[in-house]
Design an enzyme around this catalytic site. Structure first.
Site, PDB file in Angstrom:
ATOM      1  N   PHE A  90      15.013  20.254  14.582  1.00  0.00           N
ATOM      2  CA  PHE A  90      15.095  21.487  15.366  1.00  0.00           C
ATOM      3  C   PHE A  90      13.683  22.064  15.436  1.00  0.00           C
ATOM      4  O   PHE A  90      12.912  21.958  14.475  1.00  0.00           O
ATOM      5  CB  PHE A  90      16.050  22.501  14.713  1.00  0.00           C
ATOM      6  CG  PHE A  90      17.485  22.072  14.721  1.00  0.00           C
ATOM      7  CD1 PHE A  90      18.326  22.399  15.777  1.00  0.00           C
ATOM      8  CD2 PHE A  90      17.997  21.325  13.686  1.00  0.00           C
ATOM      9  CE1 PHE A  90      19.649  21.981  15.790  1.00  0.00           C
ATOM     10  CE2 PHE A  90      19.317  20.907  13.682  1.00  0.00           C
ATOM     11  CZ  PHE A  90      20.148  21.235  14.737  1.00  0.00           C
TER      12      PHE A  90
ATOM     13  N   GLU B  96       8.218  17.553   6.795  1.00  0.00           N
ATOM     14  CA  GLU B  96       7.587  17.646   8.109  1.00  0.00           C
ATOM     15  C   GLU B  96       6.063  17.634   8.053  1.00  0.00           C
ATOM     16  O   GLU B  96       5.398  17.050   8.915  1.00  0.00           O
ATOM     17  CB  GLU B  96       8.064  18.917   8.835  1.00  0.00           C
ATOM     18  CG  GLU B  96       9.487  18.868   9.338  1.00  0.00           C
ATOM     19  CD  GLU B  96      10.531  19.235   8.292  1.00  0.00           C
ATOM     20  OE1 GLU B  96      11.730  19.253   8.625  1.00  0.00           O
ATOM     21  OE2 GLU B  96      10.133  19.499   7.130  1.00  0.00           O
TER      22      GLU B  96
ATOM     23  N   HIS C  72      18.055  27.839  13.824  1.00  0.00           N
ATOM     24  CA  HIS C  72      18.269  26.670  14.679  1.00  0.00           C
ATOM     25  C   HIS C  72      18.229  27.044  16.153  1.00  0.00           C
ATOM     26  O   HIS C  72      18.720  26.301  16.996  1.00  0.00           O
ATOM     27  CB  HIS C  72      19.630  26.020  14.377  1.00  0.00           C
ATOM     28  CG  HIS C  72      19.734  25.429  13.009  1.00  0.00           C
ATOM     29  ND1 HIS C  72      19.915  26.191  11.888  1.00  0.00           N
ATOM     30  CD2 HIS C  72      19.667  24.138  12.590  1.00  0.00           C
ATOM     31  CE1 HIS C  72      19.979  25.405  10.820  1.00  0.00           C
ATOM     32  NE2 HIS C  72      19.818  24.156  11.222  1.00  0.00           N
TER      33      HIS C  72
END
Length: 658
Positions: free
Chosen positions: A420, A397, A464
């Protein structure tokens, strides 16, 4: 030191000498000014000039370079007027950051240079994004990015190399291995014999170059760049060199053995090259003196110009207005043809129509291509837009967000999907320190939307289920959108993509397939910073967003005797304070509902602002209702206890009865 000019012309040999001499002489002057207190800090590149000059000279002027602290030679070789560098270091307005940042913490589109931030790693991913934009635009260009051996231990280094290799991006990764990361020697930083060996693990071509030999640097980099422009691929270069002064001047070099200093002093890139050029008849005592005199005159003239410039003038209005790039919202009204669709369909539809509208829009995220994303929002996009614009990413990420910044720098628009919202923590640094701050620091916007599937109520547990908007509403330079309905989601997503500023776009997973609404089929936009008044009332104001909107509606439907005014914020940054204040002044009571945990959340700031600005209109204390200050549990009963829905009803009744 052996110099082999091969096919390098005498003119180029001379130019390389002049280009090395200029940063050396500037540095010598800066060290004097530092001792006089006229410069606040200095990171010396003395002894490393051959790398900056050799690499920059091998690149085309239109090719981006991403340098570091010790790469003064990059800036001077790109012919930036010296007074602009001097005023940058003095914090004056002719610099590149309006006094807001120092050293080489800036970029300039005019000279195709993108400076580093103190968190060194992200610039490697930024280089990936710049190079990706070049490949998408079919431009045969190379991007060069610098790092030190110390920063090769950062995760961003490995993520950026992996991305560049997987996508065959023409990035030249330049490691200046100068022996020490501040005071830490290389034998305490990594175990492999050579940092160039790390390229092998990523399937990447790599080379070791004598960083003190300017002809070797120039010749090898020039040959590689010519090859990379024809055959795009990343290349890792390890330049062996040495840092002859401290990490910065205050650090000193007492931790370096004197014999090591003496050994490297003999390898000085300028004095050795000068001797070679004299032996070749390219230089003589007279021409050396002329070159130095010319450079000295330029330094003195531009330094005086910098001194003559007045200290920067504070403009409080500009300080605030420069946080964001100016965005002129253009309304596109919805058509009359509607379809009853889910929230997830509205987001997918809005994204697809934005892709059709902006041919420079690129989508990136894990599994978003053929698979369509874990929520299937981009299902079918590859068939329409192709894999170049709809990109599966490795699980990295941080480097992907950094690459998004690079794409934006190179005139692209980007949407990054976090699988998520919880996973954004792995990309947190480039969002809050790069995307958010670049426009304020040096006027470069970040045309990036980060989509954030978020929220609890689906039994997904602590990793999550978070709704972590408060991590970002706290950060100046970011915009935060959080729609509760399909209609708002589609229109606000279109606006977020149009907006040249970085936007965090929150999408509640529990609403994806449960919330239906009539939504216009064609493209349309909605303005940010405008709350939606879902119900008019006079007894109490209810302010909420996201899933909280639907909890509040359900409870108010079951309690018709409560005459509440319900505001759906829709966007949290910018925030519609005008609508909140107007409602509170009408009702005299305020309750704020958020799904996020209580302490430090959006509700706390709204409460404080209302207390400061509407105190005389209040008939009761402001109430905040939120989830528990715990991580989000998995089991259904525990999750229901964590969420604030039932506590909201109790608090609302108490406020009405106050």
């Amino acid at each position: 030191m052996k110099y082999l000019p091969n096919n390098i012309s005498k003119n180029t040999q001379l130019k390389l000498y002049e280009r090395m001499m200029k940063p050396r002489m500037i540095e010598e002057k800066m060290l004097i000014l530092l001792r006089q207190g006229k410069v606040s800090k200095w990171f010396s590149g003395i002894g490393q000039e051959a790398i900056s000059v050799g690499v920059t000279s091998a690149l085309k002027e239109e090719e981006y370079i991403l340098p570091m602290h010790r790469n003064l030679g990059v800036f001077t070789s790109r012919n930036i007027p010296l007074y602009r560098l001097f005023t940058q270091w003095q914090g004056k307005s002719s610099g590149f950051t309006k006094g807001r940042d120092r050293s080489f913490h800036f970029g300039t589109q005019e000279f195709k240079i993108v400076g580093m931030i103190s968190h060194l790693g992200p610039q490697l991913g930024v280089a990936d994004g710049i190079a990706m934009a070049n490949t998408l635009k079919k431009e045969k260009l190379v991007t060069a990015v610098f790092t030190g051996e110390g920063a090769t231990s950062e995760g961003d280094f490995h993520e950026a190399l992996n991305i560049a290799s997987v996508w065959n991006l023409p990035v030249l990764f330049c490691i200046e291995n100068n022996g020490y990361g501040l005071s830490t020697p290389t034998n305490e930083q990594y175990k492999c014999e050579n940092l160039a060996d790390k390229g092998l693990g990523y399937g990447m071509e790599s080379h070791i170059i004598d960083g003190n030999n300017v002809l070797e640097v120039y010749e090898q980099v020039d040959a590689l760049c010519q090859s990379m422009r024809i055959n795009p691929r990343p290349v890792l270069l390890e330049f062996k060199t040495f840092r002859m002064r401290g990490h910065e001047e205050a650090s000193g070099t007492k931790y370096v053995p004197q014999e090591l200093m003496d050994e490297w002093a003999k390898k000085d890139p300028i004095s050795n090259y000068e001797k070679f050029l004299v032996s070749e008849g390219v230089l003589n005592d007279g021409s050396i003196a002329q070159i130095k005199e010319k450079i000295q005159l330029e330094i003195d003239e531009h330094l005086q110009k910098a001194y003559d410039e007045e200290e920067i003038t504070l403009d409080p209005t500009m300080e605030l207005s420069d946080v964001y790039k100016k965005f002129e919202y253009q309304e596109v009204k919805p058509n009359e043809k509607v379809s009853n669709i889910r929230l997830i369909d509205a987001i997918s539809q809005g994204l697809r129509q934005s892709m059709e509208r902006h041919d420079n829009l690129v989508l990136m995220g894990q599994d978003i291509a053929d698979y369509g994303g874990v929520f299937k929002i981009t299902e079918g996009f590859v068939e329409v837009f192709g894999k170049e614009r709809v990109r599966n990413t490795p699980i990295c990420e941080s480097a992907i967000v950094s690459a998004a910044m690079g794409l934006s720098i190179n005139k692209m628009k980007v949407m990054v999907e976090m699988q998520f919202a919880d996973f954004v923590s792995s990309g947190f640094n480039p969002i809050v320190n790069y995307l958010a701050k670049s426009h304020y620091r040096w006027g470069e916007h970040a045309d990036v939307v980060v989509r954030m599937p978020c929220g609890a109520g689906v039994g997904a547990g602590p990793f999550h289920s978070q709704t972590n908007e408060a991590w970002f509403t706290k950060t100046p330079g970011l915009k935060v959108v959080y729609p509760a309905f399909p209609y708002d989601a589609k229109g606000l997503l279109a606006t977020a993509i149009n907006d040249p500023n970085p936007v965090l776009f929150f999408e509640h997973k529990a609403l994806y397939r449960s919330m239906y609404q009539d939504v216009p089929e064609d493209y349309y936009t909605l303005p940010m910073g405008k709350a939606s008044i879902l119900r008019n009332g006079s007894d109490v104001t209810v302010v909420t967003y996201g899933a909280g909107v639907h909890w509040a509606l359900e409870i108010l439907d079951s309690q018709p005797e409560i005459n509440a005014e319900l505001l759906d914020l829709r966007t949290l940054q910018p925030l519609d304070l005008e609508a909140i204040y107007a409602s509170v002044k009408k009702t005299g009571k305020l309750i704020i509902l958020q799904e996020d945990s209580l302490f430090g959340g959006v509700a706390s700031d709204i409460s404080a602002l209302v207390m400061e600005n509407c105190f005389e209109y209040l008939d009761a204390p402001v109430k905040r209702v939120a989830s528990l200050d715990t991580p989000i549990p998995f089991a259904k009963k525990l999750e229901q206890n964590y969420l604030p829905k039932e506590r909201f009803f109790v608090a609302l009744k108490e406020l009405i009865e106050y």
